[in-house]
Structure formats: C-alpha cells, structure tokens
Design a protein around this motif. Structure first.
Motif, mmCIF file in Angstrom:
data_model
loop_
_atom_site.group_PDB
_atom_site.id
_atom_site.type_symbol
_atom_site.label_atom_id
_atom_site.label_comp_id
_atom_site.label_asym_id
_atom_site.label_seq_id
_atom_site.Cartn_x
_atom_site.Cartn_y
_atom_site.Cartn_z
ATOM 1 N N UNK A 82 22.975 -22.994 13.702
ATOM 2 C CA UNK A 82 24.337 -22.630 14.082
ATOM 3 C C UNK A 82 25.299 -22.825 12.907
ATOM 4 N N UNK A 83 25.038 -23.866 12.097
ATOM 5 C CA UNK A 83 25.894 -24.135 10.941
ATOM 6 C C UNK A 83 25.908 -22.951 9.973
ATOM 7 N N UNK A 104 22.812 -15.737 5.411
ATOM 8 C CA UNK A 104 22.738 -14.316 5.694
ATOM 9 C C UNK A 104 21.624 -13.979 6.665
ATOM 10 N N UNK A 105 20.437 -14.527 6.442
ATOM 11 C CA UNK A 105 19.296 -14.258 7.318
ATOM 12 C C UNK A 105 19.604 -14.700 8.745
ATOM 13 N N UNK A 106 20.182 -15.904 8.890
ATOM 14 C CA UNK A 106 20.495 -16.417 10.228
ATOM 15 C C UNK A 106 21.549 -15.556 10.920
ATOM 16 N N UNK A 107 22.586 -15.172 10.176
ATOM 17 C CA UNK A 107 23.670 -14.373 10.762
ATOM 18 C C UNK A 107 23.193 -12.988 11.164
ATOM 19 N N UNK A 108 22.441 -12.332 10.288
ATOM 20 C CA UNK A 108 21.938 -10.994 10.615
ATOM 21 C C UNK A 108 20.932 -11.046 11.770
ATOM 22 N N UNK A 109 20.082 -12.064 11.775
ATOM 23 C CA UNK A 109 19.105 -12.201 12.871
ATOM 24 C C UNK A 109 19.813 -12.434 14.197
ATOM 25 N N UNK A 110 20.843 -13.298 14.188
ATOM 26 C CA UNK A 110 21.612 -13.570 15.405
ATOM 27 C C UNK A 110 22.337 -12.316 15.875
ATOM 28 N N UNK A 120 15.376 -12.716 23.642
ATOM 29 C CA UNK A 120 15.925 -13.828 22.853
ATOM 30 C C UNK A 120 17.295 -13.389 22.341
ATOM 31 N N UNK A 121 18.341 -13.771 23.073
ATOM 32 C CA UNK A 121 19.698 -13.332 22.731
ATOM 33 C C UNK A 121 20.463 -14.356 21.898
ATOM 34 N N UNK A 122 19.989 -15.592 21.877
ATOM 35 C CA UNK A 122 20.686 -16.644 21.140
ATOM 36 C C UNK A 122 19.672 -17.436 20.322
ATOM 37 N N UNK A 123 19.801 -17.356 18.996
ATOM 38 C CA UNK A 123 18.882 -18.085 18.116
ATOM 39 C C UNK A 123 19.367 -19.531 17.998
ATOM 40 N N UNK A 124 18.612 -20.437 18.564
ATOM 41 C CA UNK A 124 19.010 -21.844 18.586
ATOM 42 C C UNK A 124 18.280 -22.681 17.540
ATOM 43 N N UNK A 125 17.089 -22.237 17.138
ATOM 44 C CA UNK A 125 16.290 -23.007 16.188
ATOM 45 C C UNK A 125 15.674 -22.085 15.144
ATOM 46 N N UNK A 126 15.135 -22.688 14.095
ATOM 47 C CA UNK A 126 14.426 -21.913 13.069
ATOM 48 C C UNK A 126 13.210 -21.222 13.667
ATOM 49 N N UNK A 127 12.586 -21.860 14.655
ATOM 50 C CA UNK A 127 11.415 -21.270 15.308
ATOM 51 C C UNK A 127 11.793 -19.987 16.033
ATOM 52 N N UNK A 128 12.981 -19.954 16.639
ATOM 53 C CA UNK A 128 13.452 -18.734 17.301
ATOM 54 C C UNK A 128 13.603 -17.605 16.282
ATOM 55 N N UNK A 129 14.186 -17.910 15.140
ATOM 56 C CA UNK A 129 14.389 -16.891 14.105
ATOM 57 C C UNK A 129 13.054 -16.393 13.549
ATOM 58 N N UNK A 130 12.085 -17.308 13.435
ATOM 59 C CA UNK A 130 10.774 -16.945 12.891
ATOM 60 C C UNK A 130 10.023 -15.981 13.799
ATOM 61 N N UNK A 131 10.336 -15.995 15.103
ATOM 62 C CA UNK A 131 9.654 -15.097 16.056
ATOM 63 C C UNK A 131 9.853 -13.627 15.696
ATOM 64 N N UNK A 132 10.915 -13.329 14.966
ATOM 65 C CA UNK A 132 11.185 -11.941 14.581
ATOM 66 C C UNK A 132 10.075 -11.361 13.719
#
Length: 429
Positions: free
Chosen positions: A368-369, A36-42, A271-283
């Motif tokens: 991505x998974x 959920x976190x990854x999908x909503x962040x993306x 940042x339009x595409x979250x590719x790694x956990x580090x990208x998501x953490x930037x939020x």
C-alpha cells in the motif's frame, strides 16, 4: 593479401543507434520501479481495462517532460537545482529542493519495503532483517562502486520485467476490446478512480526523474557530447532526443503490459485489491502455469524483478535528491566520485536512504505504501512541472535551444492534466 570484409551498413546503424542510449534509457527503466509495478498492477486489478488508455496517452507527455529536463541539463551544463539557484530566489530554490528530497525519501522507504516483502516470498526471514540487509547492500554498492558499473549489472535483473510482455501474449486476449480500451479514454469522477489515476500519473511523470535525467545529462556533457569549440550543438540535442524517446517508449510499453496483465489475470479472477506481494505475484502465474510449482515460479520471477528494479531505482532516488541538495549548496556531486571527494553528496544519499528505511518501522503495509507514494508524487510533480516549463521556455536560460511550440503545448497540457487530477482528487475526499 587478405581481402577486407565488407561491413554491414545495417549493423553499423544499429550499433551507432545503441551508442546514443544513456540517461534517457536508464531513467525510463528506473521509472518502472517497485512503486510503478504496484500502482499499475493495482490499477488493472481494480478497474480492469478502465485505465489502459493512460499508457498510450501519457507517452507523448512523459517524453516531452523528460526531453525538457534533459535539454536543460545538456544546454546549461547544470542540474535543475543549480539552474534554479542561478535564476530564481532562495525561497523557490529551497522549496524545490525540499519537495524533491521529501518525495524521494518516502519513495525510497516504499521501495525498500517492497523489496523486503518480495524477498520474503522466497526467504523465510523477518521483514525488518530483510530491509536492513537491502539498505546496507545498496549503500555499500552505491558508495564504493561506480554507478556505471553498478547499473550495467542491475539492468540484467531488470530483464525480469519482460515477464509482463510475455504474459500479455500468452494469455488469451480479446484484442478488439483491448485496442478500444487503449485508444478510447474512460473516466470516472469518483475518489477511487481519481486516487489511482493520480498515482498512475505520479509514478509515470515523477519528480525524481526530472532531477536525475538533467544531472545525468550534465555528466554526459563532461564526457562526450561537446562540440570541438566547447559548446553544445543541435547534433547533441538530436542524440539526446533519440535516447530519451527510446527510454520513454520502452517504459510506457512495459506500463501498458503491467496494466493489461493486472486487468486480464487479477481483475477477471476476482482479485480487486492487491494487499500483499503474493497477490501481485499472482499476475504472472499464467506465464508458468504448465510448470510444476507454478505459484512458486511466479513468485520467483516477480521477486527477482522487484528486487532488481528496487536496487536500480533506490540509487536513482537518493542520487537525484543528493544532486538537488549538492547543487543548492555548491557541493561536489557525482556518483562516479569517490566518497572522500564528495562527503556532502554521499551524506545526503546515506541520510535519505536511512530515513527511508525507518519509514518501514511505522507499521505501513509495504504494498500500500508504494501506491500512496505514487499518489504523493503525482501531487508533488505539479509545481515542479510549472518550474520546468518556465526554465525550458526561457530565452535567457536556454537561448536558441528553448522549447518550441510542440514542446510548450505538451508541457502545458501535462501541467493542466496532472494539476486537474490532483485538485479533483482533493475535492472528492
């Protein structure tokens, strides 16, 4: 004689309200899992405020679906698979069980991978080693610890999700624009838009929640919600609805905050595409921007949240799959039973978790998974929703507690919208 202290009526009402919170609250918390976190962040990163409205409009439908599932468990005293076994054909039963087991197993794999990717931000260990460590820890705790004790501990880790609401109000927001985007739906007929919105639907109204909450209500029936004559009454239904509504409101408010943080922080910074956990953490960097090593602190908060929610969600995923299989084959099923008293039930948990672990070795990017898993859930939920509607509206199965006109309307609308999104997605491929 010592004087009696007067009790505070408001305090009493508050504690009485807390006592009814149970399966609904746990289900709502588990809904905001790593997927959920990854999908909503993306979604926020890719479309900005474009899908912020989904959090508001999904709330009544999510609440209606989970209320129906909880009511089925509460009234029949059976999990969904057991009800299907009693009232429908074997092909339907095996189809339902297979669907939830496959979807849950893939989700388990994605969550384990996300936990390892998040931990890797803090601990320089190989990804494979971290996945093995998390898998072993989850299985040991799930098999040898009472889930009630286990979940109480992990709920404190899930408090890291508060980072998103706090960040929302720390960042400067154009609140009129935010309000408009929350209330006025924005729809695009493109593959990218329909793909991610199917994922949002799938990670919000997701198959494992249906089976989990119904089975947990059965556990509640065994413990405390029976009337003196041994039957369920409307008082029990009202208590369940309070619990369910509270859990869904908390879940969707968190969803809205994650979407908004993704839009405000990631989308606006390019940042339009979250590719790694580090990208998501930037939020979460705005939350700690004034501290030294802000980047590390953001990663720490993000990692603790992902790991804590993963540890909470994976047992829910494997447990709901195990409940479905056990009910289909009349095995003893409960996370509060010892291993030696429920071999089949715990066997399903072990196999599903280990297969989920193996999925991480096929080279799929863990972040991505999570998003692909949400989309899969969005598609898988559609036939299961149809079945939930048929059961919850049945006179024969539910009696006086069958769905009323409001429940029917919301359930059918949910089915049509989610089915329409899935069909539209396939047509745009």
């Amino acid at each position: 004689m010592p004087q009696k202290t007067k009790s505070n009526p408001r305090k009493k009402r508050f504690w009485k309200w807390l006592t009814v919170l149970g399966p609904g609250l746990t289900t709502g918390a588990a809904d905001d899992d790593p997927s959920g976190i990854a999908t909503y962040s993306q979604t926020g990163a890719q479309f900005g405020y474009g899908q912020l409205w989904t959090a508001l409009y999904m709330l009544p439908f999510m609440t209606a679906v989970q209320e129906a599932c909880a009511r089925i468990g509460l009234v029949t005293g059976k999990g969904i698979a057991s009800v299907v076994k009693t009232h429908y054909s074997k092909p339907v039963l095996y189809g339902v069980v297979s669907l939830v087991v496959v979807a849950n197993t893939i989700n388990i794999g994605a969550d384990i991978g996300a936990m390892a990717a998040a931990a890797k931000l803090l601990i320089p260990l190989p990804f494979i080693l971290l996945t093995l460590a998390f898998t072993a820890s989850i299985l040991l705790l799930e098999i040898f610890t009472s889930y009630r004790v286990y979940s109480k501990i992990l709920k404190w880790l899930a408090m890291a999700l508060l980072a998103y609401p706090i960040t929302v109000f720390i960042i400067h927001q154009d609140w009129l624009t935010v309000l408009k985007a929350t209330v006025v739906p924005h729809i695009e007929f493109s593959f990218a838009f329909l793909f991610i919105i199917t994922g949002v639907f799938g990670t919000t109204i997701t198959p494992y929640m249906f089976f989990w909450e119904a089975s947990q209500e059965v556990e509640e029936v065994k413990e405390k919600r029976l009337m003196p004559n041994g039957k369920i009454g409307w008082q029990s239904i009202y208590a369940m609805r309070k619990d369910n509504t509270a859990g869904m409101i908390i879940s969707e408010f968190t969803t809205w905050c994650i979407l908004l943080v993704g839009a405000t922080v990631l989308y606006k910074s390019g940042v339009k595409d979250i590719k790694t956990a580090a990208d998501a953490a930037k939020a979460l960097e705005p939350l700690v921007h004034s501290f030294p090593n802000a980047g590390f602190l953001a990663k720490l908060i993000f990692s603790v949240g992902i790991i804590g929610l993963g540890l909470l969600a994976v047992p829910v995923l494997s447990g709901s799959a195990a409940y479905a299989v056990s009910e289909a084959f009349n095995w003893k099923a409960s996370l509060n039973l010892k291993f030696k008293k429920a071999y089949g039930f715990y066997g399903v948990i072990i196999v599903a978790t280990l297969i989920g672990l193996i999925i991480n070795f096929v080279g799929i990017d863990p972040v991505k998974a999570l998003i692909y898993t949400a989309v899969l859930n969005g598609v898988a939920a559609v036939p299961l929703l149809f079945l939930i509607i048929k059961i919850s509206t049945s006179d024969k199965i539910m009696g006086e507690f069958k769905s009323g006109w409001l429940s029917k309307t919301l359930l059918w609308f949910t089915f049509v919208v989610m089915g329409g999104a899935a069909v539209a997605l396939f047509f745009t491929i």
